[in-house]
Scaffold this motif. Sequence first.
Motif, PDB file in Angstrom:
ATOM      1  N   UNK A  11       0.815  -1.220   0.000  1.00  0.00           N
ATOM      2  CA  UNK A  11       0.000   0.000   0.000  1.00  0.00           C
ATOM      3  C   UNK A  11       0.850   1.272   0.000  1.00  0.00           C
ATOM      4  N   UNK A  12       2.034   1.203   0.609  1.00  0.00           N
ATOM      5  CA  UNK A  12       2.856   2.420   0.674  1.00  0.00           C
ATOM      6  C   UNK A  12       4.322   2.168   0.334  1.00  0.00           C
ATOM      7  N   UNK A  13       4.662   0.904   0.034  1.00  0.00           N
ATOM      8  CA  UNK A  13       6.021   0.515  -0.367  1.00  0.00           C
ATOM      9  C   UNK A  13       7.049   0.623   0.760  1.00  0.00           C
ATOM     10  N   UNK A  14       6.595   0.855   1.954  1.00  0.00           N
ATOM     11  CA  UNK A  14       7.529   0.837   3.074  1.00  0.00           C
ATOM     12  C   UNK A  14       7.980  -0.610   3.326  1.00  0.00           C
ATOM     13  N   UNK A  15       9.263  -0.758   3.682  1.00  0.00           N
ATOM     14  CA  UNK A  15       9.829  -2.103   3.824  1.00  0.00           C
ATOM     15  C   UNK A  15      10.174  -2.404   5.282  1.00  0.00           C
ATOM     16  N   UNK A  16      10.106  -3.712   5.622  1.00  0.00           N
ATOM     17  CA  UNK A  16      10.334  -4.145   7.003  1.00  0.00           C
ATOM     18  C   UNK A  16      11.213  -5.381   7.035  1.00  0.00           C
ATOM     19  N   UNK A  17      11.789  -5.593   8.196  1.00  0.00           N
ATOM     20  CA  UNK A  17      12.697  -6.727   8.361  1.00  0.00           C
ATOM     21  C   UNK A  17      11.963  -8.047   8.479  1.00  0.00           C
ATOM     22  N   UNK A  18      10.798  -8.028   9.083  1.00  0.00           N
ATOM     23  CA  UNK A  18      10.099  -9.288   9.336  1.00  0.00           C
ATOM     24  C   UNK A  18       8.661  -9.213   8.831  1.00  0.00           C
ATOM     25  N   UNK A  19       8.105 -10.399   8.602  1.00  0.00           N
ATOM     26  CA  UNK A  19       6.718 -10.475   8.144  1.00  0.00           C
ATOM     27  C   UNK A  19       5.769  -9.944   9.215  1.00  0.00           C
ATOM     28  N   UNK A  20       6.097 -10.176  10.462  1.00  0.00           N
ATOM     29  CA  UNK A  20       5.236  -9.699  11.547  1.00  0.00           C
ATOM     30  C   UNK A  20       5.172  -8.182  11.572  1.00  0.00           C
ATOM     31  N   UNK A  21       6.332  -7.559  11.399  1.00  0.00           N
ATOM     32  CA  UNK A  21       6.343  -6.095  11.371  1.00  0.00           C
ATOM     33  C   UNK A  21       5.524  -5.568  10.202  1.00  0.00           C
ATOM     34  N   UNK A  22       5.665  -6.214   9.060  1.00  0.00           N
ATOM     35  CA  UNK A  22       4.858  -5.808   7.901  1.00  0.00           C
ATOM     36  C   UNK A  22       3.376  -6.004   8.195  1.00  0.00           C
ATOM     37  N   UNK A  23       3.075  -7.143   8.812  1.00  0.00           N
ATOM     38  CA  UNK A  23       1.673  -7.436   9.126  1.00  0.00           C
ATOM     39  C   UNK A  23       1.087  -6.359  10.029  1.00  0.00           C
ATOM     40  N   UNK A  24       1.828  -5.998  11.056  1.00  0.00           N
ATOM     41  CA  UNK A  24       1.373  -4.929  11.948  1.00  0.00           C
ATOM     42  C   UNK A  24       1.183  -3.625  11.178  1.00  0.00           C
ATOM     43  N   UNK A  25       2.114  -3.367  10.300  1.00  0.00           N
ATOM     44  CA  UNK A  25       2.045  -2.127   9.525  1.00  0.00           C
ATOM     45  C   UNK A  25       0.807  -2.099   8.628  1.00  0.00           C
ATOM     46  N   UNK A  26       0.526  -3.203   7.968  1.00  0.00           N
ATOM     47  CA  UNK A  26      -0.651  -3.264   7.096  1.00  0.00           C
ATOM     48  C   UNK A  26      -1.922  -3.070   7.926  1.00  0.00           C
ATOM     49  N   UNK A  27      -1.895  -3.594   9.145  1.00  0.00           N
ATOM     50  CA  UNK A  27      -3.042  -3.388  10.034  1.00  0.00           C
ATOM     51  C   UNK A  27      -3.276  -1.905  10.316  1.00  0.00           C
ATOM     52  N   UNK A  28      -2.201  -1.140  10.345  1.00  0.00           N
ATOM     53  CA  UNK A  28      -2.350   0.306  10.517  1.00  0.00           C
ATOM     54  C   UNK A  28      -3.133   0.893   9.349  1.00  0.00           C
ATOM     55  N   UNK A  29      -2.804   0.430   8.136  1.00  0.00           N
ATOM     56  CA  UNK A  29      -3.519   0.923   6.947  1.00  0.00           C
ATOM     57  C   UNK A  29      -4.998   0.529   6.989  1.00  0.00           C
ATOM     58  N   UNK A  30      -5.233  -0.710   7.325  1.00  0.00           N
ATOM     59  CA  UNK A  30      -6.600  -1.239   7.219  1.00  0.00           C
ATOM     60  C   UNK A  30      -7.446  -0.903   8.443  1.00  0.00           C
ATOM     61  N   UNK A  31      -6.789  -0.442   9.502  1.00  0.00           N
ATOM     62  CA  UNK A  31      -7.538  -0.155  10.714  1.00  0.00           C
ATOM     63  C   UNK A  31      -7.848  -1.396  11.537  1.00  0.00           C
ATOM     64  N   UNK A  32      -7.204  -2.483  11.180  1.00  0.00           N
ATOM     65  CA  UNK A  32      -7.414  -3.725  11.930  1.00  0.00           C
ATOM     66  C   UNK A  32      -6.686  -3.648  13.265  1.00  0.00           C
ATOM     67  N   UNK A  33      -7.437  -3.854  14.338  1.00  0.00           N
ATOM     68  CA  UNK A  33      -6.841  -3.781  15.683  1.00  0.00           C
ATOM     69  C   UNK A  33      -7.200  -5.040  16.450  1.00  0.00           C
ATOM     70  N   UNK A  34      -6.347  -6.048  16.321  1.00  0.00           N
ATOM     71  CA  UNK A  34      -6.696  -7.359  16.878  1.00  0.00           C
ATOM     72  C   UNK A  34      -6.642  -7.422  18.399  1.00  0.00           C
ATOM     73  N   UNK A  35      -5.932  -6.519  19.038  1.00  0.00           N
ATOM     74  CA  UNK A  35      -5.729  -6.623  20.481  1.00  0.00           C
ATOM     75  C   UNK A  35      -6.730  -5.741  21.219  1.00  0.00           C
ATOM     76  N   UNK A  36      -7.787  -6.382  21.744  1.00  0.00           N
ATOM     77  CA  UNK A  36      -8.872  -5.665  22.414  1.00  0.00           C
ATOM     78  C   UNK A  36      -8.627  -5.628  23.921  1.00  0.00           C
ATOM     79  N   UNK A  37      -8.943  -4.507  24.488  1.00  0.00           N
ATOM     80  CA  UNK A  37      -8.848  -4.392  25.939  1.00  0.00           C
ATOM     81  C   UNK A  37     -10.080  -5.019  26.589  1.00  0.00           C
ATOM     82  N   UNK A  38      -9.870  -5.824  27.611  1.00  0.00           N
ATOM     83  CA  UNK A  38     -10.979  -6.492  28.300  1.00  0.00           C
ATOM     84  C   UNK A  38     -11.774  -5.547  29.194  1.00  0.00           C
ATOM     85  N   UNK A  39     -11.188  -4.427  29.533  1.00  0.00           N
ATOM     86  CA  UNK A  39     -11.817  -3.550  30.520  1.00  0.00           C
ATOM     87  C   UNK A  39     -12.402  -2.274  29.942  1.00  0.00           C
ATOM     88  N   UNK A  40     -12.195  -2.043  28.644  1.00  0.00           N
ATOM     89  CA  UNK A  40     -12.827  -0.904  27.983  1.00  0.00           C
ATOM     90  C   UNK A  40     -12.935  -1.229  26.492  1.00  0.00           C
TER      91      UNK A  40
END
Length: 134
Positions: free
Chosen positions: A10-39
């Motif tokens: 989406x932006x051609x930014x490069x990362x060392x690991x697939x996980x870092x890229x995955x997190x980065x793509x989540x920023x683009x898509x607005x995907x936030x897998x880690x939900x807080x249990x208390x709010x």
Amino acid sequence: SDEKRYVCHLCLKAFHTATLLHNHVNVHTGTRPYKCNDCDMAFVTSGELSRHRRYKHTLEKPFKCSVCKYSSVEASKMRRHIRSHTGERPYACDLCSYASKDAYKLKRHMITHSENNLPLSIPPLSMTDRIEYN
DNA sequence: ATTCGTTAGCGCCCCCTGCTGGG
DNA sequence: CCCAGCAGGGGGCGCTAACGAAT
């Protein structure tokens, strides 16, 4: 190697690991897998969630000031706080003698040098300053 | 080998507060 | 006295990097 093989489509930014890229793509898509249990907050990474929980729910502040009672969630906040004891001001204004203990304070200060503010706050200039006002 | 959790670090923005100078 | 402008101190989140543990 330190090659950044994982490239965001989406932006051609490069990362060392697939996980870092995955997190980065989540920023683009607005995907936030880690939900807080208390709010209803949710985050891209577990680290962000963990920090949020310390700020809002567990109130755990691992960083203790050795001079006063202040404690903080983050090490960077403690470093910023320590400057209030030492008086250190690492962020100097290029246009006047002001220097800040905090990077954002300098940025905020620079507003006072903006065009609209110039007539109100002409900085104290030294002989070596080379600012021209129109 | 890959993913996950944690820690660390940079940054950005906001809020509240106190001081100061001008009206 | 009041108000606006400014700086100081701090809270909270966005994002990336590194690394060890778990899968």
